[in-house]
Structure formats: C-alpha cells, structure tokens
Design a protein around this motif. Structure first.
Motif, short mmCIF file in Angstrom:
data_model
loop_
_atom_site.label_atom_id
_atom_site.label_comp_id
_atom_site.label_asym_id
_atom_site.label_seq_id
_atom_site.Cartn_x
_atom_site.Cartn_y
_atom_site.Cartn_z
N ASP A 191 34.66 30.17 40.43
CA ASP A 191 33.99 30.78 41.59
C ASP A 191 35.08 31.17 42.60
O ASP A 191 35.72 30.31 43.20
N LEU A 192 35.31 32.47 42.78
CA LEU A 192 36.36 32.94 43.69
C LEU A 192 35.78 33.47 45.00
O LEU A 192 36.42 34.28 45.69
N THR A 193 34.59 33.01 45.34
CA THR A 193 33.97 33.45 46.59
C THR A 193 34.93 33.21 47.76
O THR A 193 35.48 32.12 47.90
N GLY A 194 35.11 34.25 48.57
CA GLY A 194 35.96 34.11 49.74
C GLY A 194 37.40 34.49 49.50
O GLY A 194 38.16 34.66 50.45
N LEU A 195 37.79 34.65 48.25
CA LEU A 195 39.18 35.04 47.97
C LEU A 195 39.36 36.53 48.24
O LEU A 195 38.60 37.36 47.73
N ARG A 196 40.34 36.85 49.07
CA ARG A 196 40.59 38.25 49.43
C ARG A 196 41.81 38.75 48.68
O ARG A 196 42.82 38.06 48.59
N PHE A 197 41.69 39.96 48.12
CA PHE A 197 42.83 40.51 47.37
C PHE A 197 42.91 42.02 47.56
O PHE A 197 41.93 42.68 47.92
N ALA A 198 44.11 42.54 47.31
CA ALA A 198 44.34 43.98 47.32
C ALA A 198 45.06 44.35 46.03
O ALA A 198 45.74 43.52 45.44
N VAL A 199 44.89 45.60 45.60
CA VAL A 199 45.48 46.03 44.32
C VAL A 199 46.37 47.25 44.51
O VAL A 199 45.98 48.25 45.13
N PHE A 200 47.58 47.14 43.93
CA PHE A 200 48.47 48.29 43.79
C PHE A 200 48.61 48.53 42.29
O PHE A 200 49.24 47.75 41.58
N GLU A 241 42.54 48.74 37.94
CA GLU A 241 41.08 48.74 38.13
C GLU A 241 40.44 47.58 37.36
O GLU A 241 39.51 46.95 37.86
N ILE A 242 40.95 47.30 36.16
CA ILE A 242 40.42 46.16 35.39
C ILE A 242 40.65 44.86 36.16
O ILE A 242 39.75 44.01 36.25
N CYS A 243 41.84 44.71 36.74
CA CYS A 243 42.14 43.51 37.54
C CYS A 243 41.10 43.35 38.66
O CYS A 243 40.53 42.27 38.86
N ALA A 244 40.86 44.46 39.38
CA ALA A 244 39.92 44.41 40.51
C ALA A 244 38.52 44.04 40.03
O ALA A 244 37.84 43.19 40.61
N GLU A 245 38.09 44.69 38.93
CA GLU A 245 36.73 44.43 38.43
C GLU A 245 36.56 42.97 38.02
O GLU A 245 35.52 42.36 38.32
N LYS A 246 37.56 42.41 37.38
CA LYS A 246 37.44 41.02 36.89
C LYS A 246 37.46 40.02 38.05
O LYS A 246 36.77 38.99 38.00
N LEU A 247 38.23 40.30 39.09
CA LEU A 247 38.25 39.40 40.26
C LEU A 247 36.95 39.50 41.05
O LEU A 247 36.38 38.49 41.48
N ARG A 273 34.05 37.59 39.79
CA ARG A 273 34.09 36.15 40.06
C ARG A 273 33.80 35.85 41.53
O ARG A 273 33.95 34.71 41.97
N GLY A 274 33.50 36.89 42.31
CA GLY A 274 33.12 36.67 43.70
C GLY A 274 34.20 36.98 44.71
O GLY A 274 33.98 36.86 45.92
N ALA A 275 35.39 37.40 44.24
CA ALA A 275 36.46 37.74 45.17
C ALA A 275 36.16 39.08 45.84
O ALA A 275 35.33 39.86 45.35
N VAL A 276 36.83 39.34 46.95
CA VAL A 276 36.57 40.56 47.73
C VAL A 276 37.83 41.40 47.79
O VAL A 276 38.88 40.92 48.22
N GLN A 277 37.72 42.66 47.34
CA GLN A 277 38.87 43.56 47.42
C GLN A 277 38.94 44.17 48.81
O GLN A 277 37.93 44.66 49.33
N VAL A 278 40.11 44.15 49.41
CA VAL A 278 40.28 44.73 50.74
C VAL A 278 41.43 45.74 50.70
O VAL A 278 42.23 45.75 49.77
#
Ligand code: FMN
Length: 152
Positions: free
Chosen positions: A78-87, A103-109, A112-117
């Motif tokens: 459960d990655l709820t609340g985890l913030r990430f950005a993708v290059f 894009e695959i990295c972002a979709e998989k995170l 799991r409940g993480a938020v892309q910013v």
C-alpha cells in the motif's frame, strides 16, 4: 524530508541523468539508487521519490528495473501517500512505444496508491537536447514539499 532518486537504465543514460538531478537537488537530503539494488519494501511515504527510467525492447522497462517492479506487483504494497515524479527517456523513432518505460513505472506506482506530481518528463534521444540539462531544469520545477494543509 529525503529525496530518493531511483533509476532504471540499460546503457547508462538514465543513470547519468539521475546523477544530474541529484546534483541539482544537492541542497536536499538526496539518496540515489539503481532500481536493481532497491527493494520496494524500502519505499517510504515520508520521502519524495524521483524515478528516472529509459525504455527498451518494444516499449519495455530496462532489464535493471524489471526485478523491482516484479516484486512490487507480487507484494502489492500500500503506497498511499507516497509522492513521486517521473523523468522518462526514450526515442521518438520507436513510435507508439515512445517513452513507455517511464510511463510503466508511473502506472505501477499509481496502481499501488502513490501519487504522481510535477510534469511527467519525456526525453527524446532523437533531439539535440541533452538529458542532463533537461533533467536539471525539470528537477528545479518539482513540488518537493507537500502544499501546507494538503495532508489529511
Ligand atoms: C534496443 C533498443 C530498444 C529501444 N526501445 C525503445 C522503445 O521502445 N521506446 C522508446 O521510446 N525508446 C526506446 N529505445 C531508446 C532508449 O530508451 C533511449 O536511447 C534512452 O535514452 C536510453 O537510456 P539508457 O542508456 O539509460 O538505457 C530503445 C533503445 C534500444 C537500443
């Protein structure tokens, strides 16, 4: 707050790009890992994560990033609340699979409940734009800190 940079690279471009981002953010507490050496159980929602990932095969993850995402899919943390950005890194000559790795990295995170910013960056190696320079400019725009009052 720690900034954790995870890179997935086949030939080293994403690794050099991740190092440029680490350098740009050097005033923060930055840690840099090859995804191959990082276990999903060590993902911490208190950290800001930056994923730097190239694309291989027919729009697939680079080999070094595969174990991380296989474990992530299998353990489904459960990655709820985890913030990430993708290059992401890719090459437009590959058409429909351009930049699929990031894009695959972002979709998989996100699954799991993480938020892309921030902006999802997509470097194109067909251009003269240097990935390190593009990544430095991009990193400077990232919302590393959560807006005040944003958390529940
Ligand atoms: C065999 C091979 C397959 C590739 N497949 C793709 C692809 O499907 N989509 C894409 O956007 N880029 C693709 N690329 C381009 C790379 O992702 C790009 O050159 C990237 O900058 C390489 O980063 P790296 O050195 O960190 O692995 C491919 C490159 C190679 C050599």
């Amino acid at each position: 707050m720690r900034v954790v940079i995870l890179f997935g690279s086949e030939m080293g471009t994403a690794e050099l790009t991740a190092e440029a981002i680490a350098d740009e953010l050097a005033t923060h507490d930055v840690s840099l890992y090859d995804m191959f050496d990082f276990h999903p159980a060590d993902l911490d929602a208190d950290d800001f994560h930056i994923v730097v990932c190239s694309t291989y095969g027919d729009g697939e993850l680079p080999t070094g990033a595969e174990p991380f995402f296989k474990i992530l899919d299998a353990t489904a943390p459960d990655l709820t609340g985890l913030r990430f950005a993708v290059f992401g890194l890719g090459d437009i000559i590959y058409g429909d699979t351009f930049n699929r790795g990031g894009e695959i990295c972002a979709e998989k995170l996100v699954a799991r409940g993480a938020v892309q910013v921030g902006e999802h960056a997509r470097h194109d190696s067909s251009t003269d734009i240097k990935p390190g320079e593009m990544a430095r400019e991009w990193a400077a725009t990232l919302p590393l800190h959560e807006p005040v009052g944003a958390s529940a």
